[in-house]
Motif scaffolding. Structure first.
Motif, PDB file in Angstrom:
ATOM      1  N   ASP A  64      -9.710 -13.481  32.635  1.00 52.37           N
ATOM      2  CA  ASP A  64      -9.642 -12.047  32.311  1.00 52.37           C
ATOM      3  C   ASP A  64     -10.984 -11.356  32.538  1.00 52.37           C
ATOM      4  O   ASP A  64     -11.958 -11.981  32.980  1.00 52.37           O
ATOM      5  N   GLU A  65     -11.037 -10.065  32.209  1.00 50.60           N
ATOM      6  CA  GLU A  65     -12.219  -9.237  32.500  1.00 50.60           C
ATOM      7  C   GLU A  65     -13.458  -9.731  31.763  1.00 50.60           C
ATOM      8  O   GLU A  65     -14.584  -9.475  32.184  1.00 50.60           O
ATOM      9  N   VAL A 111       1.899 -13.058  38.234  1.00 50.79           N
ATOM     10  CA  VAL A 111       0.542 -12.529  38.443  1.00 50.79           C
ATOM     11  C   VAL A 111       0.595 -10.994  38.459  1.00 50.79           C
ATOM     12  O   VAL A 111      -0.236 -10.320  37.832  1.00 50.79           O
ATOM     13  N   TRP A 114       0.788  -9.619  35.019  1.00 52.62           N
ATOM     14  CA  TRP A 114      -0.530  -9.689  34.364  1.00 52.62           C
ATOM     15  C   TRP A 114      -1.428  -8.541  34.836  1.00 52.62           C
ATOM     16  O   TRP A 114      -2.098  -7.884  34.024  1.00 52.62           O
ATOM     17  N   ILE A 115      -1.424  -8.290  36.146  1.00 54.02           N
ATOM     18  CA  ILE A 115      -2.282  -7.219  36.678  1.00 54.02           C
ATOM     19  C   ILE A 115      -1.870  -5.880  36.047  1.00 54.02           C
ATOM     20  O   ILE A 115      -2.713  -5.076  35.656  1.00 54.02           O
ATOM     21  N   GLY A 118      -2.036  -6.545  31.697  1.00 57.86           N
ATOM     22  CA  GLY A 118      -3.209  -7.165  31.075  1.00 57.86           C
ATOM     23  C   GLY A 118      -2.802  -8.093  29.947  1.00 57.86           C
ATOM     24  O   GLY A 118      -1.829  -8.857  30.079  1.00 57.86           O
TER      25      GLY A 118
END
Lengths: 216, 137
Positions: A64-65, A111, A114-115, A118
């Motif tokens: 993650d970020e 994926v 998730w993008i 988040g």
């Protein structure tokens, strides 16, 4: 495999980073054929496989970020259908092709989720779940990576004969690693390690998977 | 001249001297090869220091040389070398690798692309990263 996903999402604070468990010479034609715009890194000594305790390709990790793992290393949507194809003609039945395609698209769709969402994505795992899913190395695996590192250096710089000794030690110590075994194995004219020894090793898996099923 | 492989570095050690299963190098080459330095408080890397002597190990310092292989084993890490003891790989222990993974912080690395441009994972902080492996074989 990832260029389309990257292209459609690069403005959404998302990037793909691929890591080739390979020598630069072997990886080059594949990278140049796709010419992706995300980082395509070359890991000739399989450092990433060691750090993340990976045993095969393709495996992927979601980070993650904040730099935290939200899905530990897992099969990035590959199926075991190839094991049951016609080994002479390399043909798969339509059902096998369909299974392969559906596993891949399930993974890529996860994926995408998730993008878009988040940490709200149902595919993002809590830290406790990441800890319980992540596979941890044991002493034999750590020692195998040291032999593999030595073998890669010897093959590259000085002594392919000695290299073979340490490749086999690495494989004996870490028999689950296809990365280690296939990197060292004989390759065919197209660069694939798919000779009789590979198929014998695959068949010896019997009911065990080559690509662990993805729980996604 | 012995060569030491540690993390991603490859260091030729001109001070290197092999006796049995041990590789002895100068303090400067210990640092060049492993990132650990010999200080009054012991062997140090960043903020971590460990005692330079231990009841459980053979001497690690003798005649201004350091037993780098003995020190590495003392840290609990694997050490392997070729038949002629000219190439030494200093690995990382399963314990360290496992505790890094259990922290859930993604282990950092820095690797080149085909043009030699390096990228590290920390440079990508602030983005979601799909880290995906592949191979030609």
């Amino acid at each position: 495999m990832w260029q389309a996903l990257y292209a459609e999402n690069q403005d959404h604070n998302f990037t793909v980073v691929t890591v080739a468990m390979d020598s630069p010479e072997a990886a080059r034609p594949w990278v140049e054929a796709v010419n992706p715009s995300y980082p395509c890194l070359i890991d000739r000594d399989h450092c990433v496989a060691e750090l993340y305790n990976m045993v095969n390709v393709p495996q992927a990790v979601w980070i993650d970020e904040a730099g935290l793992i939200v899905r530990p290393p897992e099969n990035a949507g590959s199926s075991d259908a190839f094991r049951f194809m016609d080994r002479e003609t390399k043909q798969m039945t339509p059902e096998q092709v369909a299974e392969r395609e559906s596993m891949k698209s399930n993974y890529v769709n996860a994926v995408r989720d998730w993008i878009a969402k988040g940490s709200e994505s149902e595919h993002v795992l809590e830290a406790s779940m990441v800890r319980s899913r992540v596979r941890l190395p044991n002493d034999n695996i750590a020692l195998a990576h040291a032999h593999f590192r030595l073998a890669r250096y010897l093959r590259r710089e000085s002594d392919p004969g000695q290299a073979a000794v340490h490749f086999s030690k690495a494989s004996e110590l870490h028999p689950d690693s296809w990365n280690i075994w296939r990197q060292a194995a004989e390759k065919d004219a197209t660069g694939l390690a798919v000779g009789p020894e590979f198929w014998a090793r695959v068949d010896a898996l019997a009911n065990r998977p080559y690509h662990l099923p993805v729980d996604i | 001249m012995p060569t030491v492989l540690c993390d991603q570095s490859e260091t030729a050690c001109s001070s290197g001297h092999v006796d049995d299963d041990n590789l002895w190098v100068s303090a400067a080459e210990l640092t060049a090869a492993t990132g650990w330095s010999l200080k009054p408080e012991g062997f140090c890397k960043g903020e971590i220091c460990v005692a330079a002597t231990s009841a459980n190990t053979a001497p690690l310092i003798q005649d201004n040389r350091i037993n780098v292989s003995g020190f590495w084993r003392h840290l609990g890490h694997p050490v392997v070398h070729d038949d002629t003891s000219t190439v030494w790989a200093l690995g990382a222990s399963a314990r360290d690798r496992a505790s890094a993974l259990q922290s859930t912080e993604a282990p950092d690395f820095s690797l080149p692309d085909l043009s030699g441009q390096m990228t590290s994972l920390t440079e990508l902080h602030g983005k979601k990263v799909l880290l995906a492996t592949w191979a030609s074989w």
